[in-house]
Design an enzyme around this catalytic site. Structure first.
Site, mmCIF file in Angstrom:
data_model
loop_
_atom_site.group_PDB
_atom_site.id
_atom_site.type_symbol
_atom_site.label_atom_id
_atom_site.label_comp_id
_atom_site.label_asym_id
_atom_site.label_seq_id
_atom_site.Cartn_x
_atom_site.Cartn_y
_atom_site.Cartn_z
ATOM 1 N N CYS A 56 0.853 -1.188 0.000
ATOM 2 C CA CYS A 56 0.000 0.000 0.000
ATOM 3 C C CYS A 56 0.888 1.237 0.000
ATOM 4 O O CYS A 56 1.784 1.365 0.839
ATOM 5 C CB CYS A 56 -0.902 -0.007 1.239
ATOM 6 S SG CYS A 56 -1.909 1.482 1.423
ATOM 7 N N CYS A 59 0.359 3.220 3.526
ATOM 8 C CA CYS A 59 0.816 2.730 4.842
ATOM 9 C C CYS A 59 1.876 1.636 4.771
ATOM 10 O O CYS A 59 2.334 1.165 5.803
ATOM 11 C CB CYS A 59 -0.370 2.257 5.667
ATOM 12 S SG CYS A 59 -1.063 0.668 5.117
ATOM 13 N N CYS A 105 -7.287 -1.242 1.486
ATOM 14 C CA CYS A 105 -6.207 -1.758 2.320
ATOM 15 C C CYS A 105 -6.779 -1.992 3.722
ATOM 16 O O CYS A 105 -7.396 -1.100 4.303
ATOM 17 C CB CYS A 105 -5.065 -0.743 2.375
ATOM 18 S SG CYS A 105 -3.783 -1.151 3.582
ATOM 19 N N CYS A 108 -5.088 0.564 6.492
ATOM 20 C CA CYS A 108 -5.398 2.006 6.585
ATOM 21 C C CYS A 108 -6.698 2.399 5.904
ATOM 22 O O CYS A 108 -7.078 3.569 5.926
ATOM 23 C CB CYS A 108 -4.244 2.828 6.028
ATOM 24 S SG CYS A 108 -4.000 2.683 4.235
ATOM 25 N N CYS A 130 -8.704 -5.368 -9.777
ATOM 26 C CA CYS A 130 -8.297 -4.291 -10.678
ATOM 27 C C CYS A 130 -7.840 -3.130 -9.795
ATOM 28 O O CYS A 130 -8.655 -2.445 -9.173
ATOM 29 C CB CYS A 130 -9.496 -3.906 -11.543
ATOM 30 S SG CYS A 130 -9.133 -2.667 -12.785
#
Length: 142
Positions: A56, A59, A105, A108, A130
């Site tokens: 991510c 984070c 995610c 976060c 996607c």
């Protein structure tokens, strides 16, 4: 743009909007925190074949491995499975006059993209995560 909370999931990384804006570029913020979408075929990871872990961008949580990435020819990086079941959370997205499943995610709750099923891709899960390149950072294997 307001975002509905994720039911039954609490993010481990929590920052104020001001803190996110200070950390992310305007384009990153628009996608990761405001659930935007980068234009098709413009992302840095759309065609990459580098072996490694996709994290991510907000984070640094591990999300996907390169061995689950496949060519879907949709204009964004596509994966058939997240790294682990707890790396992402899903929620219903009714924006733009359609019902889709948004991928966030788990760490976060930043917007990553959407997941689609039943499209007939020759993958083990028949799913296509996607994902916006701008939501990810690729860490190559050593």
């Amino acid at each position: 743009m307001g975002r509905e909370p994720v039911v039954g999931a609490t993010p481990r990384v929590v920052r104020s909007e001001q803190e996110w804006r200070a950390q992310l570029s305007a384009k990153e913020f628009a996608v990761l925190r405001d659930a935007g979408t980068e234009p098709a075929w413009t992302g840095e990871y759309t065609d990459t074949k580098t072996v490694g872990v996709y994290r991510c961008r907000a984070c640094d949580a591990e999300l996907f491995r390169s061995d689950t990435k496949f060519e879907s020819h949709c204009g964004w990086p596509s994966f058939f499975s997240p790294l682990a079941g707890e790396s992402i959370v899903l929620r219903e997205d009714r924006a733009h006059g359609m019902v889709r499943t948004e991928v966030l995610c788990a760490s976060c709750h930043s917007h990553l993209g959407h997941v689609f099923e039943g499209e007939g891709y020759p993958t083990p899960t028949d799913q296509r995560y996607c994902i916006n390149s701008i939501s990810l950072t690729l860490v190559p294997d050593a």
